[in-house]
Design an enzyme around this catalytic site. Structure first.
Site, PDB file in Angstrom:
ATOM      1  N   GLU A 191       0.824  -1.209   0.000  1.00 13.22           N
ATOM      2  CA  GLU A 191       0.000   0.000   0.000  1.00 13.22           C
ATOM      3  C   GLU A 191       0.859   1.261   0.000  1.00 13.22           C
ATOM      4  OE1 GLU A 191      -3.466   2.215   2.696  1.00 13.22           O
ATOM      5  OE2 GLU A 191      -2.760   0.219   3.225  1.00 13.22           O
TER       6      GLU A 191
ATOM      7  N   LYS B  55      -2.942  -2.165  -2.946  1.00 13.57           N
ATOM      8  CA  LYS B  55      -3.878  -1.223  -2.338  1.00 13.57           C
ATOM      9  C   LYS B  55      -3.229   0.147  -2.409  1.00 13.57           C
ATOM     10  CE  LYS B  55      -6.372   0.056   1.847  1.00 13.57           C
ATOM     11  NZ  LYS B  55      -6.747  -0.287   3.234  1.00 13.57           N
TER      12      LYS B  55
END
Length: 635
Positions: free
Chosen positions: A264, A306
């Site tokens: 992420e 993500k």
């Protein structure tokens, strides 16, 4: 350097020669993988190189070149074909988890806020920050009926990994029963790099041990967030490389321990930068990330991305439409994101539910219009989902209204799912699919199958019962065939006799016809004789009555002879009168008869004349009876 290379090469064999070493050295110098120091390999190292897999074959230059390039690749740690250290079973396991997380129309609920972060949120709405309050709040997020229609995974905080629901079931197990994959956020700490305003995340130390513990507790994946901020001087190249290298090392360790890594990189929305600047920074950050993952040998097919939506800064003075933002995001993905990665889940980044849903919906519409994008594009939201839920707690006196929060949570997930499919319409909330309705539909579909399964044992039992009968029938078949063969001569004899029977039947047909013609005559004669039979039947009755009257008194007996005599004289007359109408009716019926009956009339007249003396004799019988009775009366 020579000692390092020699330690990674197979031992030399006696079949190696200096000529072979010279050939290998020539190919090695010409190889595109040639790195510093490799040209100065000693003769002993070259001999070892030539001895690997079919060495001593100077007439095969291509084979020698391939062996040299492979040794150099391993020697210099070129793991561009990531995951070479993983077993085939581990690779299949990681890919299967990624496939479930990237289910179209489903997303991830991010509930990995630590006790401090969620405590601040509770205090703002008047809820006390206790472990029990955190537990029941998480339980509502994980066990609301119907969430499995919209969620494929849930990210848990380490504290939540070891908590249980009201029935004593650990939360990871409860999620997995609903078909939702549980994951964990490893414990991380933000560290500010000295001399800069950039940060890195600390947590790589003992990460392997913690991943092993999380996997034993039920986790299937992990998530690591590396935040960066766009400013006038940042993010710096050093900050980008440091954070992306940490993400690559994290991903490598997770896969080695059996967890799917969700990487992420998060470009926060603070700042006044425009959309074009956001595109440039996001391309640089993600390109650096994928390069680092490839360099570290991460198995790309076993990872999930993500990331933030590519947005202008919150302080930007220019407004962009959701379509322009969607095109900017697709531009970044198409430029740098590997097709090996199955899906990307965008975080909300402080956006409201309506704002995040509108951008995600537009992004999926652009994806459908442009095509050539193999990734599943969905959500991994925390604040966008939980902010409206926590607002319900305001004014509740510190209580958590779980029922109201559960109903609103399900409606929010329905909106997120519609946006992930590009079907969301602002102002028209989608219908909510509840878990019970889905189960009922599946149960109805399964009912015919269950009935068929129930009937199968019966059919099998009947089949087993019939098997002995079939075997007996098979045994009796030879007997039946033998009997059939014995009866065949009889059947042939019967066939030969059939013409004789037909001939006899034809001979008897004239006789049957004559009998049919004589039947009317017989019927007529029978009708004529019926009155005679009736007369004979009446005679015994009269005698019985006469005998019953004999014991009467003497006075009556004296008068009886006279009455009897008179009565008997009148009887023949009455009978003749009764018979006359019958004869007239019969005569009328016989008139239309054929000429043959007329011819027979003379015969009938002759028979009638013969019977007349008999009738006269019957008439005299009453007289005789009267005389006998008179003689028997005393004087």
């Amino acid at each position: 350097m020579d000692a390092f290379v020699a330690s990674r090469l197979p031992a030399a064999t006696t079949s190696s020669t200096p000529q072979h070493a010279a050939t290998a050295a020539t190919h090695l110098r010409q190889s595109p993988l040639r790195q510093g120091g490799t040209a100065s390999l000693t003769a002993g190292v070259l001999l070892a190189l030539c001895s690997a897999r079919g060495a001593g074959r100077p007439n095969h230059p291509r084979a020698a070149r391939r062996r040299a390039e492979k040794v150099v690749r391993h020697m210099c740690h070129r793991n561009c074909h990531g995951g070479e250290h993983l077993s085939p079973e581990r690779k299949r396991e990681l890919e299967a988890i990624c496939e479930k997380i990237a289910t179209p129309g489903k997303g991830i609920t991010a509930t990995d806020e630590g006790p401090g972060t969620i405590g601040d949120r509770f205090e703002k709405v008047g809820v006390e920050n206790t472990e029990e309050h955190r537990r029941i709040y998480r339980q509502m997020l994980y066990e609301t009926p119907g969430i499995n229609n919209y969620l494929s995974a849930a990210i848990l905080d380490p504290e939540t990994m070891y908590q249980k629901d009201d029935e004593g079931v650990p939360f990871p197990e409860a999620l997995e029963k609903r078909g939702i994959i549980p994951g964990v956020k490893p414990h991380l700490k933000v560290y500010e790099l000295p001399g800069t305003k950039d940060t890195v995340m600390q947590g790589l130390d003992s990460l392997a041990v913690r991943c092993r513990e999380y996997k034993a507790a039920g986790a299937k994946f992990a998530k690591w967030r590396s935040p960066l901020q766009i400013s006038r001087f940042g993010p710096t190249k050093m900050a980008i490389e440091a954070n992306m290298n940490d993400l690559a090392r994290y991903a490598l360790i997770c896969q080695d321990e059996g967890l799917v890594p969700i990487v992420e990189p998060d470009i926060v929305m603070k700042g006044d930068h425009d959309l074009e600047t956001a595109v440039a920074v996001n391309v640089e950050v993600q390109a650096t990330l994928y390069k680092a993952m490839l360099d570290h040998g991460v198995y790309m097919e076993g990872t999930i991305l993500k990331t933030n939506l590519v947005n202008p800064g919150l302080s930007c003075d220019h407004d962009y439409s959701v379509e322009e933002i969607a095109v900017a995001n697709m531009m970044v993905l198409r430029r740098v994101m590997p097709t090996a990665i199955r899906g990307v889940n965008f975080l909300s980044g402080g956006q409201s539910l309506e704002g995040a849903a509108a951008r995600l919906n537009a992004l999926n519409k652009v994806k459908k219009r442009l095509g050539r994008m193999p990734w599943n594009i969905s959500f991994s939201w925390s604040w966008a989902l939980q902010a409206p839920l926590l607002n319900i707690c305001k004014g509740q006196g510190g209580k958590i209204p779980l029922k109201e929060m559960s109903e609103l949570y399900l409606q929010e997930l329905a909106i997120a799912s519609a946006a992930a499919q590009g079907t969301y319409q602002e102002g028209f909330p989608p219908d909510v699919i509840r878990e019970d309705e889905k189960k009922d539909a599946e149960a109805k579909k399964d009912e015919p199958k269950k009935e068929e399964k129930k009937e199968e044992p019966k059919k099998d039992a009947e089949a087993k019962k019939e098997e002995p009968k079939k075997e007996e029938e098979k045994k009796e078949e030879p007997k039946k065939d033998a009997e059939a063969k014995k009866e065949e001569p009889k059947k042939e004899d019967e066939k030969k006799e059939e013409p004789k029977k037909d001939a006899e039947a034809k001979k008897e047909e004239p006789k049957k016809e004559e009998e049919k013609k004589e039947e009317p005559k017989k019927d007529a004669e029978a009708k004529k004789e019926e009155p005679k039979k009736e007369d004979k039947k009446e005679e015994p009755k009269k005698d019985a009555e006469a005998k019953k009257e004999e014991p009467k008194k003497e006075e009556e007996k004296k008068e009886e002879p006279k009455k009897d005599a008179e009565a008997k004289k009148e009887e023949p007359k009455k009978e003749e009168k009764k018979e006359e109408p019958k004869k007239d009716a019969e005569a009328k019926k016989e008139e239309p008869k054929k000429e043959e009956e007329k011819k027979e009339e003379p015969k009938k007249d002759a028979e009638a004349k013969k019977e007349e003396p008999k009738k006269e004799e019957k008439k005299e019988e009453p007289k005789k009876d009267a005389e006998t009775q008179k003689e028997g009366v005393p004087a």
